[in-house]
Design an enzyme around this catalytic site. Structure first.
Site, PDB file in Angstrom:
ATOM      1  N   PHE A 122       0.861  -1.178   0.000  1.00 48.80           N
ATOM      2  CA  PHE A 122       0.000   0.000   0.000  1.00 48.80           C
ATOM      3  C   PHE A 122       0.896   1.226   0.000  1.00 48.80           C
ATOM      4  O   PHE A 122       1.584   1.500   0.984  1.00 48.80           O
ATOM      5  CB  PHE A 122      -0.880  -0.029   1.248  1.00 48.80           C
ATOM      6  CG  PHE A 122      -1.956   1.037   1.289  1.00 48.80           C
ATOM      7  CD1 PHE A 122      -2.945   1.076   0.337  1.00 48.80           C
ATOM      8  CD2 PHE A 122      -1.985   1.971   2.316  1.00 48.80           C
ATOM      9  CE1 PHE A 122      -3.956   2.030   0.394  1.00 48.80           C
ATOM     10  CE2 PHE A 122      -2.978   2.928   2.386  1.00 48.80           C
ATOM     11  CZ  PHE A 122      -3.978   2.962   1.424  1.00 48.80           C
ATOM     12  N   LEU A 124       0.985   4.829   0.198  1.00 47.04           N
ATOM     13  CA  LEU A 124       0.291   6.058   0.565  1.00 47.04           C
ATOM     14  C   LEU A 124       1.249   7.080   1.176  1.00 47.04           C
ATOM     15  O   LEU A 124       1.354   8.212   0.709  1.00 47.04           O
ATOM     16  CB  LEU A 124      -0.849   5.753   1.539  1.00 47.04           C
ATOM     17  CG  LEU A 124      -1.568   6.965   2.161  1.00 47.04           C
ATOM     18  CD1 LEU A 124      -2.258   7.794   1.081  1.00 47.04           C
ATOM     19  CD2 LEU A 124      -2.586   6.499   3.205  1.00 47.04           C
ATOM     20  N   ALA A 129       4.015  13.577   3.770  1.00 49.23           N
ATOM     21  CA  ALA A 129       2.589  13.267   3.899  1.00 49.23           C
ATOM     22  C   ALA A 129       2.444  11.927   4.592  1.00 49.23           C
ATOM     23  O   ALA A 129       2.513  10.876   3.950  1.00 49.23           O
ATOM     24  CB  ALA A 129       1.910  13.243   2.535  1.00 49.23           C
ATOM     25  N   GLU A 364      -0.701   2.632  10.512  1.00 47.68           N
ATOM     26  CA  GLU A 364      -2.160   2.652  10.372  1.00 47.68           C
ATOM     27  C   GLU A 364      -2.779   3.832  11.124  1.00 47.68           C
ATOM     28  O   GLU A 364      -3.936   3.805  11.522  1.00 47.68           O
ATOM     29  CB  GLU A 364      -2.788   1.333  10.862  1.00 47.68           C
ATOM     30  CG  GLU A 364      -2.246   0.095  10.196  1.00 47.68           C
ATOM     31  CD  GLU A 364      -2.902  -0.217   8.873  1.00 47.68           C
ATOM     32  OE1 GLU A 364      -3.836   0.500   8.496  1.00 47.68           O
ATOM     33  OE2 GLU A 364      -2.461  -1.171   8.218  1.00 47.68           O
TER      34      GLU A 364
END
Length: 400
Positions: A122, A124, A129, A364
């Site tokens: 993942f 991201l 950021a 997370e």
């Protein structure tokens, strides 16, 4: 919500035997070599662990959320790095495709993810950021039948082993917030993708992260998840809600193992003519740890059942992630204290768990981000006239 208790019990028994017979004996080797033996990864594929959350129609086990967290409770009695190799495929790497992908995208990728042929990552987080995911700078500019991607992603779990990335990139440069973000499926072998060196971390040896650099990387337009721009941030948030419940379950399983090891030591270690387990201050640490593990387990199971019922569990998922990961850190700290000097020594394994579980409070979404989500959701509910807790949390259990 358990669909077939006998089948689930058989799966849990298989995972438990695998943990005791294969994973726990390999923990020291993984810590020493910083690698999970390929034979163990193959056995995880054969057990179906890469396909826990992928529907049976695509070759997965199709577990409910409650079933998934029960499996994770068992799996994470071993070093959590073993879970990490399947974690991005089971969770944030595949779920965006499952939730928002087109039928063609699902058919093309989900069977290969369920079998373990492909490992999904993942992509991201970026250098600037992390918690503020809506401010990401990686761009995907449409050019004919493809998008040209440029940018850098950071701390990407399983990136060195990944077959595909679920990538979040900005397709609308005029839109600076979440609305300009789209989600893509990117073949990890695509020209224009480079990798930084493997990160050296406090713990989690055997679970690898690194930077992923996109330089004029062409991604087919057909790989835009859902074939619709601007939905990426919503996809990411849906994926993260599920992922937070998964990580909370990881923390519960790891805390159980830590307390088990500390208990055995406390019964065997003697001071002043008796096992240290007989000392009341040691018993207090044992009791506090068990009570907190039990509370976290109940929270995770309750939230998982709510999600299986189709409820919005954004608040509950953040509560679980916040409480369970903080709890696990406290249990690890108490375990080191119970073992005393031995707890600080590598040969006993507790110091490894102490380092490994520190990550849970960061990824997370950090504990502080979970606090913000919980508070903002409750304030929003109040403004909308919804009872605290998402409706009926302390009444009949029915959705109001």
């Amino acid at each position: 919500m358990i669909r077939d208790p006998e089948v689930l019990d058989a799966l849990l028994d298989s995972v438990s035997r695998f943990v005791r017979g294969r994973l726990i004996p390999a923990e020291a080797e993984v810590e020493e070599t910083d690698a999970i033996p390929p034979a163990i990864v193959q056995e995880m594929k054969e057990l179906g662990l890469f396909g826990l959350s992928i529907p049976e129609a695509y070759g997965g086990l199709g577990l409910t959320m409650e079933e998934e967290v029960r499996v994770v409770f068992e799996l994470c009695r071993a070093s959590t790095v073993f879970r990490s190799i399947i974690g991005t495929t089971v969770g944030i790497g595949s779920q965006g495709i499952l939730m928002d992908g087109t039928p063609q995208q699902k058919q093309l990728y989900l069977p290969r993810l369920a079998s373990g042929e492909l490992i999904a990552s993942f992509a991201l987080t970026e250098p600037e950021a992390g918690s503020d995911a809506a401010s990401l700078r990686t761009t995907a500019v449409r050019d004919g039948d493809s998008y040209v991607v440029n940018g850098t992603k950071r701390y990407i779990t399983n990136a060195p082993q990944a077959g595909i990335f679920t990538l979040m990139a900005r397709t609308d440069p005029k839109e600076k917030g979440a609305a300009g973000v789209s989600a893509f499926i990117v073949d990890a072998r695509s020209p224009g993708i480079g990798f930084g060196k493997k990160d050296r971390k406090m713990g989690q040896r055997g679970a690898h992260t690194c930077d992923v650099i996109f330089e004029n990387c062409r991604v087919p337009a057909a790989n835009l998840i859902g074939l619709e721009e601007g939905r990426g941030f919503k996809t990411a948030m849906k994926v993260l809600d599920k992922g937070r419940l998964h990580i909370a379950a990881v923390a519960v399983g790891a805390a159980r193992r830590i307390l088990d090891d500390a208990l055995r030591y406390a019964v065997e270690r003697r001071q002043f003519g008796q096992p240290i387990a007989q000392f009341q201050l040691v018993q207090a640490m044992i009791a506090d740890s068990h009570a907190e593990i039990y509370a976290a387990e109940c929270m995770v199971l309750d939230a998982a059942r709510r999600r299986d019922e189709g409820r919005n569990v954004s608040t509950e998922a953040s509560c679980c992630k916040m409480f369970a990961t903080e709890m696990c850190g406290r249990v690890a700290d108490r375990a080191v204290q119970m073992l005393g000097g031995a707890g600080y020594m590598a040969e006993y394994g507790i110091e490894r768990f102490y380092r490994d579980v520190r990550l849970f409070r960061l990824y997370e979404g950090t504990t502080q981000i979970q606090q913000l989500i919980i508070a903002r959701n409750l304030l929003r509910d109040l403004a909308e006239g919804t009872p605290a807790g998402g409706g009926g949390a302390f009444r009949s259990g029915k959705e109001s």
